[in-house]
Design a protein around this motif. Structure first.
Motif, PDB file in Angstrom:
ATOM      1  N   LYS A 176      96.297  49.502  31.468  1.00 53.77           N
ATOM      2  CA  LYS A 176      96.681  48.095  31.509  1.00 53.77           C
ATOM      3  C   LYS A 176      96.545  47.617  32.941  1.00 53.77           C
ATOM      4  O   LYS A 176      97.039  48.233  33.874  1.00 53.77           O
ATOM      5  CB  LYS A 176      98.133  47.953  31.047  1.00 53.77           C
ATOM      6  N   THR A 218      92.898  37.754  22.012  1.00 54.03           N
ATOM      7  CA  THR A 218      92.478  36.437  22.516  1.00 54.03           C
ATOM      8  C   THR A 218      91.108  36.464  23.172  1.00 54.03           C
ATOM      9  O   THR A 218      90.418  35.467  23.221  1.00 54.03           O
ATOM     10  CB  THR A 218      93.513  35.880  23.517  1.00 54.03           C
ATOM     11  N   SER A 219      90.698  37.622  23.725  1.00 45.32           N
ATOM     12  CA  SER A 219      89.336  37.703  24.261  1.00 45.32           C
ATOM     13  C   SER A 219      88.872  39.151  24.281  1.00 45.32           C
ATOM     14  O   SER A 219      89.682  40.080  24.348  1.00 45.32           O
ATOM     15  CB  SER A 219      89.276  37.104  25.675  1.00 45.32           C
ATOM     16  N   ASP A 237      96.707  43.956  35.169  1.00 38.63           N
ATOM     17  CA  ASP A 237      97.023  42.524  35.139  1.00 38.63           C
ATOM     18  C   ASP A 237      97.344  42.099  33.710  1.00 38.63           C
ATOM     19  O   ASP A 237      98.246  42.620  33.100  1.00 38.63           O
ATOM     20  CB  ASP A 237      95.869  41.688  35.734  1.00 38.63           C
ATOM     21  N   ASP A 238      96.506  41.225  33.152  1.00 42.77           N
ATOM     22  CA  ASP A 238      96.823  40.777  31.794  1.00 42.77           C
ATOM     23  C   ASP A 238      95.791  41.266  30.784  1.00 42.77           C
ATOM     24  O   ASP A 238      95.550  40.641  29.781  1.00 42.77           O
ATOM     25  CB  ASP A 238      96.926  39.242  31.765  1.00 42.77           C
ATOM     26  N   LYS A 239      95.127  42.398  31.125  1.00 44.26           N
ATOM     27  CA  LYS A 239      94.177  42.899  30.120  1.00 44.26           C
ATOM     28  C   LYS A 239      94.258  44.425  29.964  1.00 44.26           C
ATOM     29  O   LYS A 239      94.781  45.135  30.830  1.00 44.26           O
ATOM     30  CB  LYS A 239      92.751  42.462  30.482  1.00 44.26           C
ATOM     31  N   SER A 270      92.054  47.960  29.186  1.00 41.98           N
ATOM     32  CA  SER A 270      90.675  48.442  29.204  1.00 41.98           C
ATOM     33  C   SER A 270      90.636  49.900  28.781  1.00 41.98           C
ATOM     34  O   SER A 270      91.558  50.668  29.056  1.00 41.98           O
ATOM     35  CB  SER A 270      90.074  48.216  30.603  1.00 41.98           C
ATOM     36  N   GLU A 328      87.174  45.673  27.366  1.00 39.91           N
ATOM     37  CA  GLU A 328      88.371  45.038  27.907  1.00 39.91           C
ATOM     38  C   GLU A 328      88.820  43.960  26.931  1.00 39.91           C
ATOM     39  O   GLU A 328      87.999  43.167  26.476  1.00 39.91           O
ATOM     40  CB  GLU A 328      88.052  44.393  29.266  1.00 39.91           C
ATOM     41  N   THR A 333      92.086  41.043  25.892  1.00 41.28           N
ATOM     42  CA  THR A 333      93.394  40.438  26.130  1.00 41.28           C
ATOM     43  C   THR A 333      93.964  40.091  24.762  1.00 41.28           C
ATOM     44  O   THR A 333      93.221  39.758  23.838  1.00 41.28           O
ATOM     45  CB  THR A 333      93.320  39.162  26.991  1.00 41.28           C
ATOM     46  N   GLU A 357      97.876  38.778  22.530  1.00 40.65           N
ATOM     47  CA  GLU A 357      99.137  38.055  22.688  1.00 40.65           C
ATOM     48  C   GLU A 357     100.274  38.978  23.120  1.00 40.65           C
ATOM     49  O   GLU A 357     101.020  38.676  24.033  1.00 40.65           O
ATOM     50  CB  GLU A 357      99.496  37.310  21.403  1.00 40.65           C
ATOM     51  N   LEU A 359     100.573  42.305  24.678  1.00 44.89           N
ATOM     52  CA  LEU A 359      99.821  43.403  25.307  1.00 44.89           C
ATOM     53  C   LEU A 359     100.455  44.786  25.150  1.00 44.89           C
ATOM     54  O   LEU A 359      99.774  45.720  24.729  1.00 44.89           O
ATOM     55  CB  LEU A 359      99.599  43.101  26.801  1.00 44.89           C
ATOM     56  N   LYS A 404      98.632  47.837  23.250  1.00 47.92           N
ATOM     57  CA  LYS A 404      98.321  49.095  23.933  1.00 47.92           C
ATOM     58  C   LYS A 404      98.782  50.279  23.092  1.00 47.92           C
ATOM     59  O   LYS A 404      98.034  51.241  22.875  1.00 47.92           O
ATOM     60  CB  LYS A 404      99.010  49.086  25.300  1.00 47.92           C
TER      61      LYS A 404
END
Lengths: 323, 276
Positions: A255, A283-284, A257-259, A261, A232, A234, A236, A238, A242
């Protein structure tokens, strides 16, 4: 190994919809068999048919060799049932509740005392025997219900969402008791749940969605189907991230929410490559082994908890009422 | 058999454990007997004995007259409301514990009716507490006659209650239906006023009301009409006639027994069909 529970082509039709759309399965003696699915998938309807509470529309089920429709009372004597909602008489003591159960199930007078102590010991409630059930905590009531369900030595114990509404610590305790049971009594346990971690304890899991079984296997085998690791991230931008991952690595990206996977074979190696090659700032990152939730996601494209959580939220909102 | 006993036992245990209900059950009879009855008593005796021409009518005591009716009222109410436990068991889930057990539905239904009847007999006997205050003399032999009659009447009403309870899902709904049913039946039974000089339409309703004969049995045991002056008996409405036949105690036992059997069978059939 013998099949203690045999189900063929089981369906349940209501006026305007089909709650269960044809189920086939066999459960072996001594198994812990889990029924996993979101709310409204038809789990409770199925368990109600298996335990003779409602009549199937078509198909049949056999428990302990007895037909669920034609030999109802023999099936009833061979099963124990623990429902989602409490079915204790709260105005009576624990002992009175158990004693009545003995009488309902025709347990011989001479062995009642011994049985009651035995089941109360399994769930650690011996010292609460003379107390009125009303004074019990939620967890204690559940334990008493499990004890009661065992009094007549059922061959199969049905548990419909056995730990719903309990705090995590109590849930863990209830599971200890259930596992203790399996070891001590060699009893077959058939349960429904929408908690993933609970389903992982089962020997085999059937995944149910929209009234159908969409998978049936051991938790390990189901997870293996998902394949590899789950990553997964996140980032800047998205949507663009993707697109890049999908096109340059030929992966299926979801996709949420904001991540983002996705699944890959060798997670840690891929991750290093991705971070090095990606133009967009990541970012993560998170790398993990698949869970049964991923299995459900993989099979249906939805997360199992999504629906149940939003339903609960809606209920809470409507219960609070307008302010 | 064991199942019937267990279902019965549960209702009886719960009756004696529910102190609030035990004490509360005296409220209605107390109001009717002491407040309403004593109030009406003076008016009634001045109306009846007012002419002064008959010594027998001067003996009319309204509170004493009402007493068998109040026992009847208590038994009816307790018996028919006992089926409330069936609706509550549905609401609180215990009915599932009962219905998924291997015992037969018939046992459950019979156990419930017997439980309700037993509780109603106890409740009815408790009304004898009022005896010293209202000047009725009750002998042991009367009590021994009362018990089986109370049980018979209670059995019929518990069965009616169970029949209604199988059709309803909420306790509130059940209470509504029972109130609407029991009040007119009670008023038209002669429990609260003597049945004489009634308008024809009311007379017909009174005579098709099974509670009339139930109350009359209690009156026949407690008031001993055979020892009364015929004029007083007439004033109290104790000679019920149907098609010029004076109804006897035996007729009444037969009628209520038939009623009991019909309703217990209907209730059991309905209950047998119910899904858990």
């Amino acid at each position: 190994m013998n099949a203690i529970l045999e189900v063929k082509g089981l369906t349940k039709n209501y006026k305007d919809f089909q709650a269960v759309k044809g189920i086939d399965l066999e459960v072996e003696e001594g198994e812990i068999f889990g029924f996993l699915g979101p709310n409204g998938a038809g789990k409770s309807t199925t368990i109600n048919m298996l335990s003779t509470i409602i009549k199937p529309s078509t198909g049949y089920a056999k428990v302990n060799g007895f037909d669920n429709v034609k030999e109802k009372n023999k099936v009833r004597a061979s099963i124990g049932l623990i429902f989602q909602e409490s079915t204790l008489d709260e105005k009576l003591t624990a002992n009175e509740n158990l004693m009545l159960h003995c009488k309902f199930y025709g347990i011989e007078k001479s062995i009642r005392e011994e049985r009651i102590v035995e089941v109360l010991e399994i769930v650690d409630l011996v010292d609460k025997r003379k107390n009125i059930v009303e004074t019990f905590s939620g967890g204690m009531k559940r334990r008493l219900e499990i004890a009661r369900g065992l009094l007549h030595y059922p061959r199969v114990l049905f548990l419909d969402e056995p730990t719903v509404g309990l705090d995590p610590q109590t849930r863990a305790h209830i599971w200890e008791y259930i596992l203790k049971l399996k070891e001590k009594a060699g009893i077959t346990i058939f349960l429904t749940t929408h908690y993933m971690d609970e389903a992982e304890i089962c020997d085999r899991v059937a995944v149910m969605d929209h009234g159908k079984l969409i998978a049936l296997n051991t938790p390990e085998a189901l997870k293996a189907k998902v394949g590899g690791d789950i990553i997964e991230i996140t980032a800047e931008d998205l949507p663009k991230a993707k697109e890049i991952i999908e096109s340059s690595y030929n992966l299926e990206v979801q996709k949420k929410d904001d991540k983002l996977s996705f699944q890959v074979e060798k997670g840690s190696e891929f991750l290093v490559q991705l971070v090095r090659e990606m133009d967009i700032a990541i970012t993560s990152v998170n790398l993990r082994r698949p869970t049964l939730n991923d299995v459900f996601l993989h099979l249906t494209g939805r997360e199992i908890r999504e629906e149940s959580v939003s339903k609960k939220d809606m209920m809470r909102k409507s219960m609070r009422g307008p302010h | 058999m064991e199942g019937i006993l267990a279902v019965w036992q549960r209702d009886v245990i719960k009756f004696f454990r529910n102190r609030a209900q035990l004490i509360g059950s005296f409220a209605m009879p107390f109001m009717f007997l002491i407040l309403f009855g004593s109030g009406m008593s003076g008016a009634m005796s001045s109306m009846l004995g007012g002419g002064g021409e008959s010594g027998a009518l001067a003996e009319f005591d309204f509170v004493q007259f009402m007493f068998p009716g109040i026992i009847g009222m208590t038994v009816f109410n307790t018996a028919i409301f006992s089926a409330l436990s069936v609706v509550q068991d549905k609401e609180f889930g215990y009915m599932r514990e009962i219905l998924v057990s291997p015992m037969s539905r018939v046992s459950v239904a019979i156990g419930k009716v017997l439980g309700g009847s037993t509780v109603a007999v106890f409740q009815g006997l408790m009304m004898l507490i009022f005896v010293p205050f209202i000047g009725v003399s009750i002998t042991i032999s009367m009590v021994l006659q009362l018990i089986p009659i109370m049980f018979l009447v209670a059995f019929a009403l518990s069965s009616i209650g169970l029949l209604i309870a199988t059709a309803l899902k909420t306790a509130q709904g059940f209470q509504m239906v029972i109130q609407v049913l029991i009040f007119p039946m009670l008023f038209l039974s002669g429990a609260l006023f003597p049945l004489n000089g009634l308008p024809t339409w009311m007379d017909i309703l009174v005579k098709i009301n099974p509670l009339t004969y139930s109350v009359d049995m209690f009156k026949k045991i407690i008031l001993e009409p055979e020892k009364m002056d015929p004029a007083l008996r007439q004033a109290m409405g104790l000679d019920i006639e149907v098609f010029n036949h004076v109804i006897t105690f035996t007729d009444e036992i037969i009628a209520v027994s038939i009623l009991s059997i019909v309703f217990v069978v209907l209730a059991t059939i309905r209950f047998n069909k119910a899904e858990a």
